[in-house]
Design an enzyme around this catalytic site. Structure first.
Site, mmCIF file in Angstrom:
data_model
loop_
_atom_site.group_PDB
_atom_site.id
_atom_site.type_symbol
_atom_site.label_atom_id
_atom_site.label_comp_id
_atom_site.label_asym_id
_atom_site.label_seq_id
_atom_site.Cartn_x
_atom_site.Cartn_y
_atom_site.Cartn_z
ATOM 1 N N ARG B 127 1.655 -52.909 23.246
ATOM 2 C CA ARG B 127 1.798 -52.186 24.530
ATOM 3 C C ARG B 127 2.253 -53.100 25.657
ATOM 4 O O ARG B 127 1.919 -52.893 26.822
ATOM 5 C CB ARG B 127 0.489 -51.492 24.916
ATOM 6 C CG ARG B 127 0.092 -50.387 23.961
ATOM 7 C CD ARG B 127 -0.853 -49.387 24.597
ATOM 8 N NE ARG B 127 -1.410 -48.522 23.568
ATOM 9 C CZ ARG B 127 -2.576 -48.743 22.961
ATOM 10 N NH1 ARG B 127 -3.311 -49.788 23.308
ATOM 11 N NH2 ARG B 127 -2.996 -47.921 22.035
ATOM 12 N N LYS B 149 15.007 -52.414 33.282
ATOM 13 C CA LYS B 149 15.442 -51.374 32.347
ATOM 14 C C LYS B 149 15.686 -52.000 30.981
ATOM 15 O O LYS B 149 16.393 -53.002 30.859
ATOM 16 C CB LYS B 149 16.748 -50.747 32.830
ATOM 17 C CG LYS B 149 16.580 -49.685 33.859
ATOM 18 C CD LYS B 149 17.902 -48.945 34.010
ATOM 19 C CE LYS B 149 17.844 -47.907 35.091
ATOM 20 N NZ LYS B 149 19.126 -47.176 35.194
ATOM 21 N N GLU B 191 30.743 -55.391 37.488
ATOM 22 C CA GLU B 191 29.438 -55.097 38.099
ATOM 23 C C GLU B 191 29.246 -55.879 39.401
ATOM 24 O O GLU B 191 28.571 -55.413 40.316
ATOM 25 C CB GLU B 191 28.286 -55.403 37.130
ATOM 26 C CG GLU B 191 28.306 -54.599 35.837
ATOM 27 C CD GLU B 191 27.707 -53.191 35.967
ATOM 28 O OE1 GLU B 191 27.205 -52.836 37.055
ATOM 29 O OE2 GLU B 191 27.758 -52.452 34.964
ATOM 30 N N LYS B 232 20.917 -56.087 43.835
ATOM 31 C CA LYS B 232 20.246 -55.202 42.887
ATOM 32 C C LYS B 232 18.737 -55.217 43.114
ATOM 33 O O LYS B 232 18.089 -54.170 43.064
ATOM 34 C CB LYS B 232 20.575 -55.592 41.450
ATOM 35 C CG LYS B 232 19.897 -54.662 40.458
ATOM 36 C CD LYS B 232 20.564 -54.527 39.131
ATOM 37 C CE LYS B 232 19.817 -53.495 38.284
ATOM 38 N NZ LYS B 232 20.328 -53.404 36.920
ATOM 39 N N GLU B 242 13.686 -45.400 39.364
ATOM 40 C CA GLU B 242 14.898 -44.603 39.496
ATOM 41 C C GLU B 242 14.626 -43.147 39.822
ATOM 42 O O GLU B 242 15.100 -42.255 39.124
ATOM 43 C CB GLU B 242 15.729 -44.701 38.200
ATOM 44 C CG GLU B 242 17.163 -44.256 38.414
ATOM 45 C CD GLU B 242 18.055 -44.563 37.221
ATOM 46 O OE1 GLU B 242 17.538 -44.713 36.106
ATOM 47 O OE2 GLU B 242 19.276 -44.666 37.413
ATOM 48 N N ARG B 246 18.028 -45.681 43.548
ATOM 49 C CA ARG B 246 18.416 -46.604 42.494
ATOM 50 C C ARG B 246 19.642 -46.084 41.737
ATOM 51 O O ARG B 246 20.412 -46.842 41.175
ATOM 52 C CB ARG B 246 17.253 -46.839 41.524
ATOM 53 C CG ARG B 246 17.597 -47.824 40.426
ATOM 54 C CD ARG B 246 16.370 -48.375 39.742
ATOM 55 N NE ARG B 246 16.751 -49.233 38.641
ATOM 56 C CZ ARG B 246 15.927 -50.009 37.979
ATOM 57 N NH1 ARG B 246 14.663 -50.049 38.301
ATOM 58 N NH2 ARG B 246 16.345 -50.762 36.986
ATOM 59 N N ASN B 250 24.485 -46.729 39.593
ATOM 60 C CA ASN B 250 25.283 -46.101 38.546
ATOM 61 C C ASN B 250 26.687 -45.744 39.007
ATOM 62 O O ASN B 250 27.402 -45.032 38.300
ATOM 63 C CB ASN B 250 24.562 -44.858 38.032
ATOM 64 C CG ASN B 250 23.289 -45.225 37.310
ATOM 65 O OD1 ASN B 250 23.284 -46.160 36.511
ATOM 66 N ND2 ASN B 250 22.211 -44.521 37.598
ATOM 67 N N HIS B 253 29.309 -45.371 36.519
ATOM 68 C CA HIS B 253 28.687 -45.430 35.196
ATOM 69 C C HIS B 253 28.675 -44.109 34.445
ATOM 70 O O HIS B 253 28.656 -44.109 33.224
ATOM 71 C CB HIS B 253 27.258 -45.977 35.307
ATOM 72 C CG HIS B 253 27.223 -47.466 35.432
ATOM 73 N ND1 HIS B 253 27.838 -48.137 36.461
ATOM 74 C CD2 HIS B 253 26.685 -48.422 34.628
ATOM 75 C CE1 HIS B 253 27.644 -49.444 36.306
ATOM 76 N NE2 HIS B 253 26.956 -49.644 35.200
ATOM 77 N N HIS B 257 30.149 -44.450 31.005
ATOM 78 C CA HIS B 257 29.405 -44.156 29.767
ATOM 79 C C HIS B 257 30.135 -43.116 28.922
ATOM 80 O O HIS B 257 30.143 -43.207 27.697
ATOM 81 C CB HIS B 257 28.001 -43.647 30.102
ATOM 82 C CG HIS B 257 27.065 -44.731 30.536
ATOM 83 N ND1 HIS B 257 25.868 -44.466 31.179
ATOM 84 C CD2 HIS B 257 27.128 -46.078 30.410
ATOM 85 C CE1 HIS B 257 25.253 -45.621 31.445
ATOM 86 N NE2 HIS B 257 26.004 -46.595 30.990
ATOM 87 N N HIS B 272 31.600 -52.341 28.041
ATOM 88 C CA HIS B 272 30.904 -51.650 29.133
ATOM 89 C C HIS B 272 31.558 -51.895 30.497
ATOM 90 O O HIS B 272 31.848 -50.952 31.248
ATOM 91 C CB HIS B 272 29.437 -52.087 29.150
ATOM 92 C CG HIS B 272 28.643 -51.500 30.273
ATOM 93 N ND1 HIS B 272 28.341 -50.161 30.356
ATOM 94 C CD2 HIS B 272 28.102 -52.069 31.384
ATOM 95 C CE1 HIS B 272 27.649 -49.924 31.457
ATOM 96 N NE2 HIS B 272 27.481 -51.065 32.099
#
Lengths: 374, 374
Positions: B127, B149, B191, B232, B242, B246, B250, B253, B257, B272
């Site tokens: 965990r 993330k 980025e 960031k 998010e 936040r 993106n 993105h 994506h 990417h």
């Protein structure tokens, strides 16, 4: 339709992750309404197992229909072996295929297995969906529904993979407990008794006098569930990620987990609560041997566990057990190990447990060898 | 031994999950020392890929040996396809077999793939174990090393399974970027430019004048990495999970994506950062078409991306692309969907992006059809 509208509410205070536990009879019939009030517009996926499906799914689905809560249902096999990677992967994939979003909810209808597995799934799909728990066993109502621990087992041990993921809502319907086998009810009761043994001697005394009402479904049952949830919520609120005193909740669990591991999680031989019952007795006996716990307190613990029909000795586990080395390995591999030092919950008597990090392997080995030899 | 001791420190402020990012040349040689200072007594497991192993593993292992940091090493195949369930499961199992504990650390040595995968693993074993990131690509240094993330891909889309799990320490060694292919460096640069386009027109202007120093490894590189991490970190600190702004990160993105999905993550065709570059241009063009973004701003974005050698048009992607319906499906399945409403990052010009939840499918479809038809 709804037979009774009273419910006790226990709030688990965790800042922006706080959530309420509703406790009462016939809550299943109000589940749709409660979810739609608390998570308006959320779609849901119900995860349940084959056993609970037959008993309670229809009631839940009807309540969702009545409240206009959109749902799909995924059914997994019953039993501890369902908490494995393969099923975890399939559930994640199924939920993605349903195109549910972050604000949608996974609803776990079942005992600890369904709750732990579904919680883990809801914690990782899209990096965390909403999660609603409807625990259908006493064990799940008083233990796994509070605190956000989720997980699956690994071949290396129990609950070794998982996340902390708090539910948005827990509905503990105490009338569904009427459908539990006496064995499963007793197993959950071990965790109820635990809250007395940890730090609440008055509660343990109350249990000694009132356990029959709890077992028969009297008002004492709701009281005991609510008291247990409050007790766990207080510990969790103070230590969400188990860096300190939350470990107290593991009273009896290091021994208990090693016993479960020793029978390879075969629930025909030992269920979790039975392991905890034996484990709590062992924790008192070991503490007594270390000169910490008065003998009369150990005797009271054993007497109460025996009164409700729970096992208190390793030799009550049917079948052959592995040798002492296997037990020592299982204990060393338990999560509650820190820097190679065993963390044990020891006790100075009923209601005065504490976290001890000074236990070394030798006296523990000698103690267990004696217990296994009997 | 250590060539240089200067490092810029960017603190990511997240309460009790705060952590520092160290940025500078030759940090790899000091990694053991930094880890042993910050996580005294922790054992480690290094996760890296076949490519990075050949280039940098020896330096890292030597620094661990010198600092007395205990380590094991697990190597995964290079490439986006490594971010899958099977490898995730194997790594979890391997780490449990190593008997590492909660206080021990997973050290990710590699790009975004290794970082995302290792972060997810470290977030679920017991965990949550400690996590240290040593990003070896520009993309990973300025993007995935900040914000916690983690995740893997599913057949339903990219990064659909994962957790938020903050590292304890990030070491961004800007000299390792010398070993990147020009294509990979450029991809990361997309980025960097993004931070200017989101809300920092001065930074975008600075990039227009200084990009060559960044590419050649001058002091501008460290400045650009530090500025990007700070940008960031500021967004993440304000919205860790998010739920709001936040999403600005993106920018480009959702389009990006969908392009990556359209080529089935075949990095020979599109990596990417290239998807993000085209995606950011599309976001400006779409915003322009909606009457939001001045045409001259779109032109500047295209000109700068072209100057550094990044693609700006869908037709620069080699090979056949799927039909418009597939794109619309991919966009709808993107995580950044809420209650069926598309969440798009649109812009009113360079440095004035915003989260728009009013985009409907029809104009988007028409816009993309035109772009695909070219």
């Amino acid at each position: 339709m709804t037979k009774e509208n009273k419910a006790t509410v226990v709030n688990v205070e965790l800042g922006d992750r706080s959530y309420p536990i509703l406790i009462g009879r016939n809550l299943l019939e109000r589940a749709g309404e409660e979810i739609s009030n608390r998570l308006p517009g959320s779609k849901t996926v119900i995860i349940t197992d084959e056993t609970v499906k037959k008993l309670h799914l229809k009631t839940l689905e009807e309540s969702f229909q009545a409240a206009g809560v959109e749902y799909s249902t995924l059914v997994v096999p019953a039993g501890e072996k369902t908490k494995r990677f393969e099923i975890f992967e399939h559930l994640c994939d199924d939920i993605l295929a349903l195109r549910l979003e972050r604000g949608d909810a996974v609803v776990a209808l079942g005992g600890g297995v369904v709750g732990d597995l579904s919680g883990f799934v809801s914690g990782v799909v899209r990096r965390g969906m909403k999660f609603v728990q409807i625990p259908t066993t006493l064990l799940a109502q008083v233990d796994s529904s509070v605190g956000g621990k989720t997980g699956i087992n690994s071949r290396h041990g129990k609950n070794l993979l998982g996340v902390f993921h708090q539910p948005a809502l827990v509905l503990a319907d105490t009338s569904v407990l009427d459908t539990l086998s006496p064995r499963d009810f007793r197993a959950g009761y071990a965790e109820v008794a635990k809250y007395g043994l940890i730090n609440d001697p008055e509660f343990f005394e109350w249990l000694e006098s009132n356990w029959e009402g709890i077992f028969s479904g009297g008002p004492e049952r709701d009281q005991a569930v609510a008291h247990s949830c409050r007790a766990k919520a207080a510990v969790v609120a103070a230590d969400e990620l188990e860096s300190g005193n939350r470990a107290l909740l593991n009273l009896g669990h290091t021994f208990g987990h090693s016993l479960e591991g020793a029978v390879a999680y075969e629930t025909e031989r030992l269920v979790h609560g039975e392991g905890v019952s034996i484990g709590m007795v062992l924790a008192h006996e070991f503490s007594e041997q270390l000169g910490l716990c008065p003998a009369e307190d150990t005797k009271r613990v054993i007497a109460h566990m025996e009164a409700v029909g729970l096992p208190t000795r390793i030799d009550q586990i049917p079948g052959q057990l592995p040798p002492i080395d296997t037990f020592m390995d299982l204990i060393a591999q338990d999560k509650k190990v820190s820097r190679g030092q065993l963390t044990f919950i020891l006790t100075k008597g009923i209601g005065t447990s504490y976290v001890d990090k000074t236990v070394s392997a030798e006296p523990l080995r000698a103690f267990l060898e004696e217990k296994l030899g009997k």
